[in-house]
Design a protein around this motif. Sequence first.
Motif, PDB file in Angstrom:
ATOM      1  N   ARG A 162       0.857  -0.740   0.078  1.00 46.84           N
ATOM      2  CA  ARG A 162      -0.460  -0.126   0.453  1.00 46.84           C
ATOM      3  C   ARG A 162       0.839   1.116   0.058  1.00 46.84           C
ATOM      4  O   ARG A 162       1.943   1.722   0.402  1.00 46.84           O
ATOM      5  CB  ARG A 162      -0.936  -0.069   1.344  1.00 46.84           C
ATOM      6  CG  ARG A 162      -1.789   1.029   1.538  1.00 46.84           C
ATOM      7  CD  ARG A 162      -3.021   1.179   2.964  1.00 46.84           C
ATOM      8  NE  ARG A 162      -3.601   0.047   2.570  1.00 46.84           N
ATOM      9  CZ  ARG A 162      -3.660  -0.807   3.539  1.00 46.84           C
ATOM     10  NH1 ARG A 162      -2.784  -1.304   4.352  1.00 46.84           N
ATOM     11  NH2 ARG A 162      -3.950  -2.280   3.408  1.00 46.84           N
ATOM     12  N   MET A 163       0.601   1.943  -0.645  1.00 49.32           N
ATOM     13  CA  MET A 163       1.652   3.091  -0.940  1.00 49.32           C
ATOM     14  C   MET A 163       0.374   4.987  -0.409  1.00 49.32           C
ATOM     15  O   MET A 163      -0.913   4.483  -0.582  1.00 49.32           O
ATOM     16  CB  MET A 163       1.527   3.564  -2.594  1.00 49.32           C
ATOM     17  CG  MET A 163       2.290   2.930  -3.443  1.00 49.32           C
ATOM     18  SD  MET A 163       4.230   2.883  -2.327  1.00 49.32           S
ATOM     19  CE  MET A 163       5.116   4.070  -2.955  1.00 49.32           C
ATOM     20  N   VAL A 164       0.475   5.493  -0.117  1.00 52.09           N
ATOM     21  CA  VAL A 164      -0.089   7.045   0.599  1.00 52.09           C
ATOM     22  C   VAL A 164       0.481   7.977   0.154  1.00 52.09           C
ATOM     23  O   VAL A 164       1.461   8.150   0.408  1.00 52.09           O
ATOM     24  CB  VAL A 164       0.309   6.768   2.098  1.00 52.09           C
ATOM     25  CG1 VAL A 164      -0.908   6.157   3.025  1.00 52.09           C
ATOM     26  CG2 VAL A 164       1.674   6.534   2.955  1.00 52.09           C
ATOM     27  N   ASN A 165       0.115   9.077   0.243  1.00 50.90           N
ATOM     28  CA  ASN A 165       1.334  10.711   0.150  1.00 50.90           C
ATOM     29  C   ASN A 165       0.825  11.014   1.136  1.00 50.90           C
ATOM     30  O   ASN A 165      -0.042  10.906   1.986  1.00 50.90           O
ATOM     31  CB  ASN A 165      -0.289  11.800  -0.755  1.00 50.90           C
ATOM     32  CG  ASN A 165      -0.616  10.556  -2.309  1.00 50.90           C
ATOM     33  OD1 ASN A 165       0.454  10.359  -3.281  1.00 50.90           O
ATOM     34  ND2 ASN A 165      -1.958  10.388  -2.211  1.00 50.90           N
ATOM     35  N   ALA A 166       1.423  11.730   1.656  1.00 51.64           N
ATOM     36  CA  ALA A 166       2.648  12.546   2.995  1.00 51.64           C
ATOM     37  C   ALA A 166       2.880  13.479   2.464  1.00 51.64           C
ATOM     38  O   ALA A 166       3.441  13.811   1.887  1.00 51.64           O
ATOM     39  CB  ALA A 166       2.962  11.622   4.066  1.00 51.64           C
ATOM     40  N   ALA A 167       3.173  14.697   3.687  1.00 51.40           N
ATOM     41  CA  ALA A 167       3.870  15.743   3.629  1.00 51.40           C
ATOM     42  C   ALA A 167       3.549  15.863   5.905  1.00 51.40           C
ATOM     43  O   ALA A 167       2.608  15.190   6.015  1.00 51.40           O
ATOM     44  CB  ALA A 167       3.049  17.019   3.244  1.00 51.40           C
ATOM     45  N   SER A 256       2.950   9.198  14.906  1.00 47.95           N
ATOM     46  CA  SER A 256       3.460   9.270  15.795  1.00 47.95           C
ATOM     47  C   SER A 256       2.788  11.924  15.687  1.00 47.95           C
ATOM     48  O   SER A 256       2.844  12.268  16.052  1.00 47.95           O
ATOM     49  CB  SER A 256       4.597  10.284  15.181  1.00 47.95           C
ATOM     50  OG  SER A 256       5.004  10.241  14.698  1.00 47.95           O
ATOM     51  N   GLY A 257       2.286  11.714  13.941  1.00 46.20           N
ATOM     52  CA  GLY A 257       1.778  13.097  13.616  1.00 46.20           C
ATOM     53  C   GLY A 257       2.874  13.601  12.637  1.00 46.20           C
ATOM     54  O   GLY A 257       2.874  14.561  12.737  1.00 46.20           O
ATOM     55  N   ALA A 258       4.501  13.287  13.126  1.00 44.80           N
ATOM     56  CA  ALA A 258       5.084  13.622  12.565  1.00 44.80           C
ATOM     57  C   ALA A 258       5.186  13.935  10.894  1.00 44.80           C
ATOM     58  O   ALA A 258       5.574  15.255  10.237  1.00 44.80           O
ATOM     59  CB  ALA A 258       6.991  12.260  11.860  1.00 44.80           C
ATOM     60  N   LEU A 259       4.482  13.399  10.199  1.00 43.30           N
ATOM     61  CA  LEU A 259       3.924  13.209   8.585  1.00 43.30           C
ATOM     62  C   LEU A 259       2.380  13.029   8.902  1.00 43.30           C
ATOM     63  O   LEU A 259       1.759  12.806   9.672  1.00 43.30           O
ATOM     64  CB  LEU A 259       3.962  12.023   7.685  1.00 43.30           C
ATOM     65  CG  LEU A 259       5.424  12.125   7.111  1.00 43.30           C
ATOM     66  CD1 LEU A 259       6.528  10.536   6.665  1.00 43.30           C
ATOM     67  CD2 LEU A 259       6.372  13.515   5.856  1.00 43.30           C
ATOM     68  N   VAL A 260       1.494  13.739   7.644  1.00 38.83           N
ATOM     69  CA  VAL A 260       0.104  13.553   7.799  1.00 38.83           C
ATOM     70  C   VAL A 260      -0.531  13.234   6.203  1.00 38.83           C
ATOM     71  O   VAL A 260       0.309  13.795   5.172  1.00 38.83           O
ATOM     72  CB  VAL A 260      -0.564  15.106   7.378  1.00 38.83           C
ATOM     73  CG1 VAL A 260      -2.134  15.285   7.468  1.00 38.83           C
ATOM     74  CG2 VAL A 260       0.266  15.877   9.145  1.00 38.83           C
ATOM     75  N   GLU A 261      -1.312  12.356   6.120  1.00 40.43           N
ATOM     76  CA  GLU A 261      -1.913  11.973   5.115  1.00 40.43           C
ATOM     77  C   GLU A 261      -2.047  12.751   3.924  1.00 40.43           C
ATOM     78  O   GLU A 261      -3.278  13.216   4.776  1.00 40.43           O
ATOM     79  CB  GLU A 261      -2.648  10.150   5.116  1.00 40.43           C
ATOM     80  CG  GLU A 261      -2.778  10.161   3.184  1.00 40.43           C
ATOM     81  CD  GLU A 261      -3.641   8.421   3.529  1.00 40.43           C
ATOM     82  OE1 GLU A 261      -3.861   7.699   2.302  1.00 40.43           O
ATOM     83  OE2 GLU A 261      -3.776   7.879   4.282  1.00 40.43           O
ATOM     84  N   ILE A 262      -2.606  12.801   3.168  1.00 44.64           N
ATOM     85  CA  ILE A 262      -3.766  14.158   1.935  1.00 44.64           C
ATOM     86  C   ILE A 262      -3.934  13.281   0.990  1.00 44.64           C
ATOM     87  O   ILE A 262      -3.430  12.095   0.428  1.00 44.64           O
ATOM     88  CB  ILE A 262      -2.183  14.993   1.696  1.00 44.64           C
ATOM     89  CG1 ILE A 262      -1.233  14.452   0.832  1.00 44.64           C
ATOM     90  CG2 ILE A 262      -2.387  16.223   2.918  1.00 44.64           C
ATOM     91  CD1 ILE A 262      -0.037  15.782   0.215  1.00 44.64           C
ATOM     92  N   LEU A 263      -4.708  13.481   0.478  1.00 39.35           N
ATOM     93  CA  LEU A 263      -5.286  13.285  -0.905  1.00 39.35           C
ATOM     94  C   LEU A 263      -5.744  11.390  -1.051  1.00 39.35           C
ATOM     95  O   LEU A 263      -4.863  10.780  -1.374  1.00 39.35           O
ATOM     96  CB  LEU A 263      -4.025  13.436  -2.412  1.00 39.35           C
ATOM     97  CG  LEU A 263      -4.198  14.737  -2.810  1.00 39.35           C
ATOM     98  CD1 LEU A 263      -3.242  15.129  -3.202  1.00 39.35           C
ATOM     99  CD2 LEU A 263      -5.873  16.098  -3.064  1.00 39.35           C
ATOM    100  N   PRO A 264      -5.975  11.257   0.346  1.00 38.64           N
ATOM    101  CA  PRO A 264      -6.051   9.174   0.538  1.00 38.64           C
ATOM    102  C   PRO A 264      -6.995   8.935  -0.646  1.00 38.64           C
ATOM    103  O   PRO A 264      -6.688   7.689  -0.773  1.00 38.64           O
ATOM    104  CB  PRO A 264      -6.913   8.954   1.657  1.00 38.64           C
ATOM    105  CG  PRO A 264      -7.710  10.434   1.678  1.00 38.64           C
ATOM    106  CD  PRO A 264      -6.752  11.703   1.204  1.00 38.64           C
TER     107      PRO A 264
END
Length: 303
Positions: A162-167, A256-264
């Motif tokens: 599974r791949m995700v978008n993150a920032a 942990s919140g160090a990254l956030v998923e975007i555009l799921p």
Amino acid sequence: MPSLDSIRIFIRVAEMGSFTRAADSLGIQKGRASTAVRKLEEALGVRLLHRTTRSVQLTEDGRAFHARARDVLADVDDLRTMFAEDRVALRGRLRVDLPTEIARTTVMPALPAFIATHPELELEISSTDRQVNLVQEGFDCVLRIGPIGDETLIARSLGQLRMVNAASPAYLERHGVPRTLEDLRLQEHRMVHYSRTLGGKPYGWEYPIIGTDDYATLALPGGVHVNSVQTYEAAGLAGLGLIQAALYGIRQHLESGALVEILPDFRPEPLKVSLVVAHRHNLSRRVRAFMGWIEEVLTPYLV
């Protein structure tokens, strides 16, 4: 009659093209390997290997014997363990290769449980992001992401990662949280570019074409271009741009919140993941046990 031990040593020498590397992979002295092959040739009455100071190559007779010997050893191993699957402890050396990030984030943290179950098993774990040569480098099993390429190898598909978008939160605070693909342009988002070779054309931002099984890419600017998965994820954590990464590698940062998923709804295409062996005789009890265990470890990250 040739011993099974000498045949096994011959097969490893033939496949690795070196007495030294074969001996190291088997945990024996080079002299023992050389003597075993010489006695095997004497017993058979033919020369199996061409030897030079730099290489070892199969003769015509050696190629014919090698092909048959692999199947014979596989049958012998099957007979030996036919009634002992649950009663005999796994022993010996198992040499595997894993992608660096999977080894670091997913396999190694789970490995103590496997070792506790099989305390007499000796594991040699290589971690690299290049495609190793299973035969020449003496690996029993390789975990490979993406296409296999070599049709002579035997691959067991585990599924797709599974791949995700993150920032990072800091990056999103500066640029805003994109809700649509159009927002990527309107909010002037930047991405961290990744490719195995620096200087190559950036891959772009991958997204699914809604209503189809196809994927497309959107060109996004970015001031950082990296060639390692670890550096790519570190750049995302540092707020240098958007990233598209496998869930197994960044799950802890999402939690942990160090990254956030975007555009799921616009996740990139999942990556095919397979366990690969060179040929059937590699499927010893050791290999089968490891393959079954690593499949369980990776299941939460597969689609």
